[in-house]
Design a protein around this motif. Structure first.
Motif, PDB file in Angstrom:
ATOM      1  N   LEU A   9     -34.870 -17.601  42.725  1.00 56.33           N
ATOM      2  CA  LEU A   9     -34.840 -17.705  43.949  1.00 56.33           C
ATOM      3  C   LEU A   9     -33.429 -18.030  44.194  1.00 56.33           C
ATOM      4  N   GLY A  10     -32.440 -18.019  43.476  1.00 56.39           N
ATOM      5  CA  GLY A  10     -30.971 -18.120  43.827  1.00 56.39           C
ATOM      6  C   GLY A  10     -31.051 -19.645  43.878  1.00 56.39           C
ATOM      7  N   GLY A  24     -30.167 -38.343  38.622  1.00 57.01           N
ATOM      8  CA  GLY A  24     -31.569 -37.587  39.062  1.00 57.01           C
ATOM      9  C   GLY A  24     -31.004 -36.080  39.002  1.00 57.01           C
ATOM     10  N   ILE A  25     -32.132 -35.384  39.540  1.00 54.73           N
ATOM     11  CA  ILE A  25     -31.864 -33.619  39.449  1.00 54.73           C
ATOM     12  C   ILE A  25     -32.204 -33.383  40.765  1.00 54.73           C
ATOM     13  N   ILE A  26     -31.179 -32.465  41.538  1.00 54.81           N
ATOM     14  CA  ILE A  26     -31.315 -31.868  42.853  1.00 54.81           C
ATOM     15  C   ILE A  26     -31.257 -30.358  42.665  1.00 54.81           C
ATOM     16  N   LEU A  27     -32.087 -29.628  43.595  1.00 56.98           N
ATOM     17  CA  LEU A  27     -32.054 -28.248  43.614  1.00 56.98           C
ATOM     18  C   LEU A  27     -30.745 -27.888  44.561  1.00 56.98           C
ATOM     19  N   VAL A  28     -29.886 -26.919  44.002  1.00 56.60           N
ATOM     20  CA  VAL A  28     -28.804 -26.644  44.924  1.00 56.60           C
ATOM     21  C   VAL A  28     -28.894 -24.909  44.883  1.00 56.60           C
ATOM     22  N   ARG A  29     -28.136 -24.329  45.848  1.00 55.13           N
ATOM     23  CA  ARG A  29     -27.831 -22.846  45.735  1.00 55.13           C
ATOM     24  C   ARG A  29     -27.012 -22.489  44.366  1.00 55.13           C
ATOM     25  N   ALA A  30     -27.493 -21.404  43.768  1.00 62.69           N
ATOM     26  CA  ALA A  30     -26.934 -21.122  42.461  1.00 62.69           C
ATOM     27  C   ALA A  30     -25.359 -21.048  42.624  1.00 62.69           C
TER      28      ALA A  30
END
Length: 51
Positions: A9-10, A24-30
């Motif tokens: 999903l990009g 930690g781990i975060i989700l970001v735009r590719a």
């Protein structure tokens, strides 16, 4: 399984260090640079309510 952390999903997962030096781990735009991901993590950290 691919070594590419970019999802379908990009989005991408980024390992970041929060201001208290926890990780930690975060989700970001590719394609988001690591320094931007670190800045996002710091903003999220600052907005967390105190217990």
């Amino acid at each position: 399984m691919s070594d590419d952390p970019t999802g379908p999903l990009g989005v991408a997962m980024r390992e970041v260090t929060f201001p208290d030096q926890s990780r930690g781990i975060i989700l970001v735009r590719a394609g988001t640079p690591q320094d931007e991901a670190e800045a996002m993590a710091a903003r999220v950290w600052a907005e967390m309510p105190e217990d």
